[in-house]
Design a protein around this motif. Sequence first.
Motif, PDB file in Angstrom:
ATOM      1  N   ALA A  84      86.874 -86.454  66.275  1.00  0.00           N
ATOM      2  CA  ALA A  84      88.315 -86.497  66.004  1.00  0.00           C
ATOM      3  C   ALA A  84      88.508 -87.230  64.681  1.00  0.00           C
ATOM      4  CB  ALA A  84      89.049 -87.203  67.133  1.00  0.00           C
ATOM      5  N   VAL A  85      88.943 -86.499  63.649  1.00  0.00           N
ATOM      6  CA  VAL A  85      88.948 -87.014  62.282  1.00  0.00           C
ATOM      7  C   VAL A  85      90.361 -87.389  61.851  1.00  0.00           C
ATOM      8  CG1 VAL A  85      88.429 -86.486  59.873  1.00  0.00           C
ATOM      9  CG2 VAL A  85      86.937 -85.609  61.695  1.00  0.00           C
ATOM     10  N   ARG A  86      90.488 -88.563  61.241  1.00  0.00           N
ATOM     11  CA  ARG A  86      91.713 -88.974  60.559  1.00  0.00           C
ATOM     12  C   ARG A  86      91.365 -89.189  59.093  1.00  0.00           C
ATOM     13  NH1 ARG A  86      93.559 -94.244  62.664  1.00  0.00           N
ATOM     14  NH2 ARG A  86      95.438 -93.838  61.418  1.00  0.00           N
ATOM     15  N   LEU A  87      92.007 -88.446  58.209  1.00  0.00           N
ATOM     16  CA  LEU A  87      91.782 -88.595  56.773  1.00  0.00           C
ATOM     17  C   LEU A  87      92.694 -89.686  56.214  1.00  0.00           C
ATOM     18  CD1 LEU A  87      91.571 -84.851  55.655  1.00  0.00           C
ATOM     19  CD2 LEU A  87      89.682 -86.404  56.221  1.00  0.00           C
ATOM     20  N   LEU A  88      92.146 -90.489  55.327  1.00  0.00           N
ATOM     21  CA  LEU A  88      92.890 -91.564  54.662  1.00  0.00           C
ATOM     22  C   LEU A  88      93.722 -92.356  55.679  1.00  0.00           C
ATOM     23  CD1 LEU A  88      94.065 -89.599  51.487  1.00  0.00           C
ATOM     24  CD2 LEU A  88      91.976 -90.945  51.796  1.00  0.00           C
ATOM     25  N   PRO A  89      93.064 -92.976  56.653  1.00  0.00           N
ATOM     26  CA  PRO A  89      93.800 -93.581  57.766  1.00  0.00           C
ATOM     27  C   PRO A  89      94.499 -94.902  57.452  1.00  0.00           C
ATOM     28  CG  PRO A  89      91.459 -94.006  58.007  1.00  0.00           C
ATOM     29  CD  PRO A  89      91.608 -93.081  56.827  1.00  0.00           C
ATOM     30  N   ASP A  90      94.199 -95.528  56.322  1.00  0.00           N
ATOM     31  CA  ASP A  90      94.750 -96.854  56.044  1.00  0.00           C
ATOM     32  C   ASP A  90      95.188 -96.909  54.579  1.00  0.00           C
ATOM     33  OD1 ASP A  90      95.365 -99.515  55.721  1.00  0.00           O
ATOM     34  OD2 ASP A  90      93.508-100.287  56.586  1.00  0.00           O
ATOM     35  N   SER A  92      96.337 -99.247  52.952  1.00  0.00           N
ATOM     36  CA  SER A  92      95.992-100.508  52.296  1.00  0.00           C
ATOM     37  C   SER A  92      94.527-100.573  51.878  1.00  0.00           C
ATOM     38  CB  SER A  92      96.316-101.691  53.215  1.00  0.00           C
ATOM     39  OG  SER A  92      95.464-101.680  54.364  1.00  0.00           O
ATOM     40  N   ASP A  93      93.740 -99.586  52.269  1.00  0.00           N
ATOM     41  CA  ASP A  93      92.301 -99.567  51.956  1.00  0.00           C
ATOM     42  C   ASP A  93      91.968 -98.238  51.283  1.00  0.00           C
ATOM     43  OD1 ASP A  93      89.589 -99.836  51.771  1.00  0.00           O
ATOM     44  OD2 ASP A  93      89.243-100.290  53.884  1.00  0.00           O
ATOM     45  N   PRO A  94      92.104 -98.158  49.963  1.00  0.00           N
ATOM     46  CA  PRO A  94      91.945 -96.864  49.280  1.00  0.00           C
ATOM     47  C   PRO A  94      90.534 -96.298  49.305  1.00  0.00           C
ATOM     48  CG  PRO A  94      92.190 -98.647  47.684  1.00  0.00           C
ATOM     49  CD  PRO A  94      92.466 -99.239  49.031  1.00  0.00           C
ATOM     50  N   VAL A  95      89.516 -97.103  49.603  1.00  0.00           N
ATOM     51  CA  VAL A  95      88.152 -96.564  49.639  1.00  0.00           C
ATOM     52  C   VAL A  95      87.781 -96.058  51.025  1.00  0.00           C
ATOM     53  CG1 VAL A  95      87.374 -97.973  47.704  1.00  0.00           C
ATOM     54  CG2 VAL A  95      87.071 -98.812  50.038  1.00  0.00           C
ATOM     55  N   LEU A  96      88.619 -96.318  52.030  1.00  0.00           N
ATOM     56  CA  LEU A  96      88.392 -95.770  53.366  1.00  0.00           C
ATOM     57  C   LEU A  96      88.934 -94.343  53.383  1.00  0.00           C
ATOM     58  CD1 LEU A  96      87.599 -95.866  56.338  1.00  0.00           C
ATOM     59  CD2 LEU A  96      89.769 -97.038  56.819  1.00  0.00           C
ATOM     60  N   LEU A  97      88.045 -93.376  53.406  1.00  0.00           N
ATOM     61  CA  LEU A  97      88.444 -91.978  53.263  1.00  0.00           C
ATOM     62  C   LEU A  97      88.662 -91.274  54.588  1.00  0.00           C
ATOM     63  CD1 LEU A  97      86.120 -90.837  50.332  1.00  0.00           C
ATOM     64  CD2 LEU A  97      88.312 -92.060  50.264  1.00  0.00           C
ATOM     65  N   ALA A  98      87.938 -91.681  55.622  1.00  0.00           N
ATOM     66  CA  ALA A  98      88.083 -91.002  56.916  1.00  0.00           C
ATOM     67  C   ALA A  98      87.587 -91.897  58.027  1.00  0.00           C
ATOM     68  CB  ALA A  98      87.311 -89.685  56.926  1.00  0.00           C
ATOM     69  N   GLU A  99      88.180 -91.699  59.191  1.00  0.00           N
ATOM     70  CA  GLU A  99      87.741 -92.366  60.413  1.00  0.00           C
ATOM     71  C   GLU A  99      87.478 -91.290  61.451  1.00  0.00           C
ATOM     72  OE1 GLU A  99      89.204 -96.399  62.130  1.00  0.00           O
ATOM     73  OE2 GLU A  99      90.462 -94.823  63.021  1.00  0.00           O
ATOM     74  N   VAL A 100      86.301 -91.331  62.057  1.00  0.00           N
ATOM     75  CA  VAL A 100      85.883 -90.286  62.986  1.00  0.00           C
ATOM     76  C   VAL A 100      85.629 -90.911  64.354  1.00  0.00           C
ATOM     77  CG1 VAL A 100      84.279 -88.392  63.407  1.00  0.00           C
ATOM     78  CG2 VAL A 100      84.774 -89.103  61.054  1.00  0.00           C
ATOM     79  N   ASP A 101      86.430 -90.513  65.337  1.00  0.00           N
ATOM     80  CA  ASP A 101      86.233 -90.948  66.721  1.00  0.00           C
ATOM     81  C   ASP A 101      85.206 -90.015  67.359  1.00  0.00           C
ATOM     82  OD1 ASP A 101      86.400 -91.394  69.480  1.00  0.00           O
ATOM     83  OD2 ASP A 101      88.530 -91.871  69.404  1.00  0.00           O
ATOM     84  N   LEU A 102      84.110 -90.587  67.827  1.00  0.00           N
ATOM     85  CA  LEU A 102      83.004 -89.795  68.361  1.00  0.00           C
ATOM     86  C   LEU A 102      82.867 -89.929  69.878  1.00  0.00           C
ATOM     87  CD1 LEU A 102      80.421 -90.660  65.571  1.00  0.00           C
ATOM     88  CD2 LEU A 102      81.451 -88.416  65.964  1.00  0.00           C
ATOM     89  N   THR A 103      83.931 -90.347  70.547  1.00  0.00           N
ATOM     90  CA  THR A 103      83.829 -90.609  71.980  1.00  0.00           C
ATOM     91  C   THR A 103      84.101 -89.385  72.838  1.00  0.00           C
ATOM     92  OG1 THR A 103      86.156 -91.323  72.073  1.00  0.00           O
ATOM     93  CG2 THR A 103      84.483 -93.018  71.666  1.00  0.00           C
ATOM     94  N   GLY A 104      84.622 -88.313  72.274  1.00  0.00           N
ATOM     95  CA  GLY A 104      84.934 -87.130  73.059  1.00  0.00           C
ATOM     96  C   GLY A 104      83.764 -86.172  73.171  1.00  0.00           C
ATOM     97  N   SER A 105      83.881 -85.239  74.107  1.00  0.00           N
ATOM     98  CA  SER A 105      82.845 -84.228  74.331  1.00  0.00           C
ATOM     99  C   SER A 105      83.238 -82.925  73.648  1.00  0.00           C
ATOM    100  CB  SER A 105      82.646 -83.986  75.830  1.00  0.00           C
ATOM    101  OG  SER A 105      82.226 -85.171  76.467  1.00  0.00           O
TER     102      SER A 105
END
Length: 329
Positions: A84-90, A92-105
Amino acid sequence: MTALTLDTSAVTAFVEDATAAPSLHNAQPWKFRFHRNSGTLRLYADLERALPKTDPDNRGMYMGCGAALFNLRVAAVAAGREPAVRLLPDDSDPVLLAEVDLTGSASPDDPLALLQPLIRRRHTSRRPFLEEDIPEFLRDELCLSAHLEGTRLVFPDAWHTESVLNLVHDAECREAWSPEVRGETARWVHTEPSGESSPADGIPAEALGPGQWGASSPVRDLTGGRTVAGRGWAPFERRPHIALLGTAQDHSVDWLRAGQALERVWLQATMDGLVVSLTSQPLEWPELRWAVRDPTSAMAHVQMVLRLGYGPEGQPTPRRPVAEVLDIV
Protein backbone atom coordinates in the motif's frame (compact mmCIF):
# COMPACT_ATOMS: atom_id res chain seq x y z
CA MET A 1 -0.20 -11.90 7.53
CA THR A 2 1.02 -9.22 9.94
CA ALA A 3 4.03 -6.98 10.32
CA LEU A 4 5.43 -9.41 12.89
CA THR A 5 5.81 -12.11 10.22
CA LEU A 6 7.78 -9.86 7.88
CA ASP A 7 11.36 -10.63 8.80
CA THR A 8 14.42 -8.64 7.85
CA SER A 9 15.54 -11.17 5.24
CA ALA A 10 12.31 -10.59 3.30
CA VAL A 11 12.74 -6.81 3.48
CA THR A 12 16.36 -7.14 2.36
CA ALA A 13 15.23 -9.18 -0.65
CA PHE A 14 12.62 -6.56 -1.55
CA VAL A 15 15.19 -3.77 -1.40
CA GLU A 16 17.69 -5.81 -3.39
CA ASP A 17 15.15 -6.05 -6.20
CA ALA A 18 14.26 -2.38 -5.81
CA THR A 19 17.87 -1.29 -6.28
CA ALA A 20 18.14 -3.16 -9.59
CA ALA A 21 16.15 -0.26 -11.09
CA PRO A 22 17.58 2.09 -13.71
CA SER A 23 18.73 5.58 -12.75
CA LEU A 24 20.40 8.45 -14.53
CA HIS A 25 24.07 7.48 -15.02
CA ASN A 26 23.38 4.59 -12.59
CA ALA A 27 23.84 7.03 -9.70
CA GLN A 28 21.37 4.97 -7.59
CA PRO A 29 19.96 8.00 -5.74
CA TRP A 30 17.89 6.17 -3.13
CA LYS A 31 17.79 5.16 0.51
CA PHE A 32 15.34 2.91 2.38
CA ARG A 33 14.28 2.63 6.00
CA PHE A 34 12.18 -0.23 7.36
CA HIS A 35 10.14 0.29 10.53
CA ARG A 36 9.66 -3.09 12.16
CA ASN A 37 6.80 -2.11 14.46
CA SER A 38 4.58 -0.71 11.74
CA GLY A 39 5.69 -2.95 8.87
CA THR A 40 6.33 0.08 6.65
CA LEU A 41 9.23 0.71 4.32
CA ARG A 42 10.15 4.29 3.46
CA LEU A 43 11.91 5.42 0.30
CA TYR A 44 14.11 8.53 0.49
CA ALA A 45 15.99 10.51 -2.15
CA ASP A 46 19.75 10.54 -1.63
CA LEU A 47 20.62 14.13 -2.50
CA GLU A 48 24.34 13.37 -2.32
CA ARG A 49 23.81 11.41 -5.55
CA ALA A 50 21.98 14.17 -7.40
CA LEU A 51 23.32 15.45 -10.74
CA PRO A 52 22.81 19.22 -10.52
CA LYS A 53 24.23 20.05 -13.97
CA THR A 54 22.51 17.27 -15.91
CA ASP A 55 19.34 17.11 -13.80
CA PRO A 56 18.98 20.53 -12.13
CA ASP A 57 15.36 20.11 -11.01
CA ASN A 58 15.94 16.49 -9.83
CA ARG A 59 13.29 15.18 -12.23
CA GLY A 60 15.55 12.32 -13.30
CA MET A 61 16.36 11.50 -9.69
CA TYR A 62 12.66 11.23 -8.86
CA MET A 63 12.12 8.99 -11.88
CA GLY A 64 14.94 6.67 -10.81
CA CYS A 65 13.46 6.44 -7.32
CA GLY A 66 10.04 5.80 -8.87
CA ALA A 67 11.50 2.91 -10.87
CA ALA A 68 12.99 1.48 -7.66
CA LEU A 69 9.58 1.83 -6.00
CA PHE A 70 7.95 -0.14 -8.78
CA ASN A 71 10.49 -2.97 -8.42
CA LEU A 72 9.77 -2.97 -4.69
CA ARG A 73 6.06 -3.33 -5.40
CA VAL A 74 6.70 -6.22 -7.78
CA ALA A 75 8.98 -8.00 -5.30
CA ALA A 76 6.46 -7.59 -2.49
CA VAL A 77 3.56 -8.92 -4.54
CA ALA A 78 5.63 -11.89 -5.71
CA ALA A 79 6.27 -12.71 -2.03
CA GLY A 80 2.58 -12.51 -1.17
CA ARG A 81 2.54 -8.97 0.21
CA GLU A 82 0.18 -6.20 -0.90
CA PRO A 83 2.20 -2.94 -0.99
CA ALA A 84 0.00 0.00 0.00
CA VAL A 85 1.88 3.03 -1.34
CA ARG A 86 1.63 6.68 -0.30
CA LEU A 87 3.62 9.08 -2.48
CA LEU A 88 5.17 12.16 -0.87
CA PRO A 89 3.49 11.40 2.47
CA ASP A 90 5.04 14.21 4.53
CA ASP A 91 5.20 17.79 3.24
CA SER A 92 7.70 18.67 5.94
CA ASP A 93 10.21 16.05 4.71
CA PRO A 94 10.97 16.70 1.03
CA VAL A 95 13.39 13.76 0.69
CA LEU A 96 10.77 11.24 1.85
CA LEU A 97 9.34 10.14 -1.49
CA ALA A 98 7.13 7.20 -0.57
CA GLU A 99 5.88 5.11 2.31
CA VAL A 100 4.94 1.50 1.64
CA ASP A 101 2.79 -0.49 4.08
CA LEU A 102 3.74 -4.15 3.67
CA THR A 103 1.37 -5.69 6.21
CA GLY A 104 -1.38 -6.73 3.79
CA SER A 105 -1.71 -9.92 1.76
CA ALA A 106 -1.52 -9.80 -2.04
CA SER A 107 -3.88 -11.58 -4.39
CA PRO A 108 -2.23 -14.79 -5.69
CA ASP A 109 -3.16 -13.85 -9.27
CA ASP A 110 -1.83 -10.28 -9.17
CA PRO A 111 -0.17 -9.75 -12.59
CA LEU A 112 2.70 -7.81 -11.04
CA ALA A 113 4.12 -11.07 -9.68
CA LEU A 114 4.85 -12.23 -13.23
CA LEU A 115 7.31 -9.37 -13.65
CA GLN A 116 9.57 -10.30 -10.72
CA PRO A 117 11.85 -12.73 -12.64
CA LEU A 118 12.46 -9.99 -15.21
CA ILE A 119 13.93 -7.49 -12.76
CA ARG A 120 17.42 -9.01 -13.05
CA ARG A 121 17.17 -9.44 -16.83
CA ARG A 122 16.34 -5.79 -17.52
CA HIS A 123 19.44 -3.96 -18.76
CA THR A 124 20.07 -0.99 -21.01
CA SER A 125 21.21 -2.09 -24.47
CA ARG A 126 23.39 0.53 -26.17
CA ARG A 127 24.06 -1.78 -29.11
CA PRO A 128 22.57 -1.76 -32.62
CA PHE A 129 19.06 -3.16 -32.95
CA LEU A 130 17.64 -5.08 -35.91
CA GLU A 131 15.73 -3.30 -38.67
CA GLU A 132 12.56 -5.10 -37.63
CA ASP A 133 9.13 -3.70 -36.83
CA ILE A 134 7.53 -4.10 -33.42
CA PRO A 135 4.10 -5.77 -33.79
CA GLU A 136 1.12 -3.58 -33.02
CA PHE A 137 -0.14 -5.88 -30.27
CA LEU A 138 3.17 -5.53 -28.41
CA ARG A 139 3.00 -1.76 -28.72
CA ASP A 140 -0.51 -1.89 -27.29
CA GLU A 141 0.73 -3.97 -24.34
CA LEU A 142 3.41 -1.41 -23.59
CA CYS A 143 0.93 1.46 -23.82
CA LEU A 144 -1.37 -0.39 -21.43
CA SER A 145 1.52 -0.85 -18.98
CA ALA A 146 2.08 2.91 -18.93
CA HIS A 147 -1.66 3.57 -18.58
CA LEU A 148 -1.89 1.29 -15.54
CA GLU A 149 0.60 3.59 -13.78
CA GLY A 150 -1.32 6.76 -14.64
CA THR A 151 0.86 7.86 -17.56
CA ARG A 152 0.84 7.71 -21.36
CA LEU A 153 3.16 5.98 -23.82
CA VAL A 154 3.05 7.22 -27.42
CA PHE A 155 4.78 5.84 -30.51
CA PRO A 156 5.23 8.91 -32.71
CA ASP A 157 4.85 8.79 -36.47
CA ALA A 158 7.82 8.95 -38.86
CA TRP A 159 7.77 12.75 -39.10
CA HIS A 160 7.75 13.29 -35.35
CA THR A 161 10.34 10.56 -34.82
CA GLU A 162 12.69 12.44 -37.13
CA SER A 163 11.98 15.64 -35.21
CA VAL A 164 12.83 13.97 -31.90
CA LEU A 165 16.06 12.55 -33.33
CA ASN A 166 17.04 16.05 -34.44
CA LEU A 167 16.37 17.35 -30.93
CA VAL A 168 18.53 14.56 -29.48
CA HIS A 169 21.42 15.59 -31.72
CA ASP A 170 20.87 19.26 -30.83
CA ALA A 171 21.09 18.32 -27.14
CA GLU A 172 24.28 16.33 -27.81
CA CYS A 173 25.90 19.43 -29.30
CA ARG A 174 24.85 21.54 -26.34
CA GLU A 175 26.29 18.95 -23.96
CA ALA A 176 29.56 18.86 -25.90
CA TRP A 177 29.91 22.63 -25.35
CA SER A 178 29.18 22.41 -21.61
CA PRO A 179 32.25 21.47 -19.55
CA GLU A 180 30.09 21.31 -16.40
CA VAL A 181 27.79 18.67 -17.87
CA ARG A 182 30.71 16.72 -19.38
CA GLY A 183 32.55 16.76 -16.08
CA GLU A 184 29.53 15.52 -14.18
CA THR A 185 29.04 12.70 -16.68
CA ALA A 186 32.71 11.72 -16.47
CA ARG A 187 32.31 11.23 -12.71
CA TRP A 188 29.79 8.43 -13.28
CA VAL A 189 30.92 6.91 -16.58
CA HIS A 190 34.01 4.73 -16.33
CA THR A 191 36.36 4.00 -19.20
CA GLU A 192 37.63 0.78 -17.61
CA PRO A 193 35.74 -2.54 -17.41
CA SER A 194 34.23 -3.47 -14.07
CA GLY A 195 36.28 -5.58 -11.68
CA GLU A 196 36.66 -6.40 -8.01
CA SER A 197 37.98 -2.93 -7.17
CA SER A 198 35.51 -1.06 -9.41
CA PRO A 199 32.92 1.35 -8.01
CA ALA A 200 29.53 -0.10 -7.09
CA ASP A 201 27.76 2.58 -9.10
CA GLY A 202 28.08 4.39 -12.42
CA ILE A 203 28.40 2.84 -15.86
CA PRO A 204 31.34 0.51 -16.64
CA ALA A 205 33.04 0.42 -20.03
CA GLU A 206 31.44 -2.86 -21.11
CA ALA A 207 27.95 -1.33 -20.81
CA LEU A 208 28.69 1.61 -23.12
CA GLY A 209 28.28 -0.26 -26.39
CA PRO A 210 30.11 0.60 -29.61
CA GLY A 211 30.48 4.06 -31.02
CA GLN A 212 27.91 4.95 -33.64
CA TRP A 213 28.71 5.47 -37.32
CA GLY A 214 26.63 8.41 -38.39
CA ALA A 215 23.91 9.69 -36.09
CA SER A 216 20.87 7.62 -36.93
CA SER A 217 19.91 6.33 -33.49
CA PRO A 218 19.25 8.14 -30.18
CA VAL A 219 21.95 6.34 -28.21
CA ARG A 220 23.77 8.64 -25.82
CA ASP A 221 27.54 8.52 -26.16
CA LEU A 222 28.58 8.89 -22.55
CA THR A 223 32.34 8.89 -23.13
CA GLY A 224 32.62 12.64 -23.76
CA GLY A 225 35.41 11.98 -26.22
CA ARG A 226 37.43 9.86 -23.78
CA THR A 227 39.12 6.73 -25.08
CA VAL A 228 37.70 3.37 -24.06
CA ALA A 229 40.05 0.45 -24.66
CA GLY A 230 38.61 -2.15 -27.04
CA ARG A 231 35.55 -0.11 -27.90
CA GLY A 232 34.73 -0.38 -31.57
CA TRP A 233 32.32 1.30 -33.95
CA ALA A 234 29.16 -0.02 -35.59
CA PRO A 235 26.27 1.12 -37.77
CA PHE A 236 23.00 1.43 -35.86
CA GLU A 237 19.46 1.02 -37.15
CA ARG A 238 18.48 3.67 -39.72
CA ARG A 239 14.86 3.85 -38.57
CA PRO A 240 14.87 3.47 -34.78
CA HIS A 241 11.62 2.77 -32.97
CA ILE A 242 11.09 5.34 -30.25
CA ALA A 243 8.33 5.92 -27.74
CA LEU A 244 7.56 8.94 -25.58
CA LEU A 245 6.54 8.41 -21.96
CA GLY A 246 4.70 11.35 -20.46
CA THR A 247 2.27 12.77 -17.96
CA ALA A 248 -0.52 15.35 -17.87
CA GLN A 249 1.18 17.40 -15.14
CA ASP A 250 4.83 18.03 -14.33
CA HIS A 251 5.22 17.97 -10.56
CA SER A 252 7.39 15.78 -8.36
CA VAL A 253 4.54 13.30 -7.81
CA ASP A 254 4.20 12.99 -11.60
CA TRP A 255 7.92 12.23 -11.88
CA LEU A 256 7.53 9.43 -9.34
CA ARG A 257 4.58 8.02 -11.30
CA ALA A 258 6.56 8.30 -14.53
CA GLY A 259 9.46 6.37 -12.99
CA GLN A 260 7.12 3.57 -11.94
CA ALA A 261 5.56 3.53 -15.40
CA LEU A 262 8.96 3.49 -17.07
CA GLU A 263 10.01 0.39 -15.14
CA ARG A 264 6.67 -1.33 -15.75
CA VAL A 265 6.96 -0.69 -19.49
CA TRP A 266 10.59 -1.84 -19.49
CA LEU A 267 9.87 -5.08 -17.65
CA GLN A 268 6.96 -5.78 -19.98
CA ALA A 269 9.20 -5.09 -22.98
CA THR A 270 11.77 -7.52 -21.57
CA MET A 271 9.06 -10.15 -21.19
CA ASP A 272 8.09 -9.56 -24.82
CA GLY A 273 11.65 -10.14 -26.06
CA LEU A 274 12.44 -6.47 -26.71
CA VAL A 275 15.50 -4.55 -25.63
CA VAL A 276 15.53 -0.92 -24.58
CA SER A 277 17.76 2.10 -24.21
CA LEU A 278 16.82 5.54 -22.94
CA THR A 279 17.70 9.08 -23.77
CA SER A 280 16.79 12.09 -21.68
CA GLN A 281 19.18 14.52 -23.37
CA PRO A 282 16.60 16.76 -25.09
CA LEU A 283 14.53 16.72 -21.89
CA GLU A 284 17.46 18.15 -19.90
CA TRP A 285 17.33 21.46 -21.81
CA PRO A 286 14.12 23.44 -21.09
CA GLU A 287 14.20 25.15 -24.47
CA LEU A 288 14.16 21.75 -26.22
CA ARG A 289 11.89 19.73 -23.97
CA TRP A 290 8.64 21.38 -25.02
CA ALA A 291 9.32 20.42 -28.66
CA VAL A 292 9.72 16.70 -27.90
CA ARG A 293 6.04 16.12 -27.12
CA ASP A 294 3.78 14.74 -29.85
CA PRO A 295 1.45 17.60 -30.83
CA THR A 296 -1.25 15.11 -31.90
CA SER A 297 -1.48 13.45 -28.45
CA ALA A 298 -2.94 14.56 -25.13
CA MET A 299 0.46 14.15 -23.47
CA ALA A 300 1.47 17.49 -21.98
CA HIS A 301 4.91 16.69 -20.55
CA VAL A 302 7.37 14.13 -21.91
CA GLN A 303 9.34 12.46 -19.12
CA MET A 304 11.48 9.98 -21.10
CA VAL A 305 12.35 8.96 -24.65
CA LEU A 306 12.64 5.18 -25.10
CA ARG A 307 14.34 3.36 -27.97
CA LEU A 308 12.96 -0.16 -28.39
CA GLY A 309 13.61 -3.05 -30.71
CA TYR A 310 15.09 -6.49 -31.18
CA GLY A 311 18.77 -6.99 -30.55
CA PRO A 312 21.42 -8.09 -28.06
CA GLU A 313 20.68 -7.68 -24.38
CA GLY A 314 22.61 -5.05 -22.49
CA GLN A 315 25.37 -5.60 -19.98
CA PRO A 316 24.65 -5.52 -16.24
CA THR A 317 25.80 -2.47 -14.31
CA PRO A 318 27.10 -2.58 -10.72
CA ARG A 319 24.86 -2.17 -7.69
CA ARG A 320 25.61 -0.94 -4.19
CA PRO A 321 25.24 -3.51 -1.40
CA VAL A 322 21.84 -3.45 0.27
CA ALA A 323 23.53 -2.72 3.60
CA GLU A 324 24.57 0.68 2.22
CA VAL A 325 21.05 1.74 1.29
CA LEU A 326 18.79 0.06 3.89
CA ASP A 327 18.33 0.98 7.54
CA ILE A 328 16.15 -1.20 9.79
CA VAL A 329 14.79 0.46 12.91
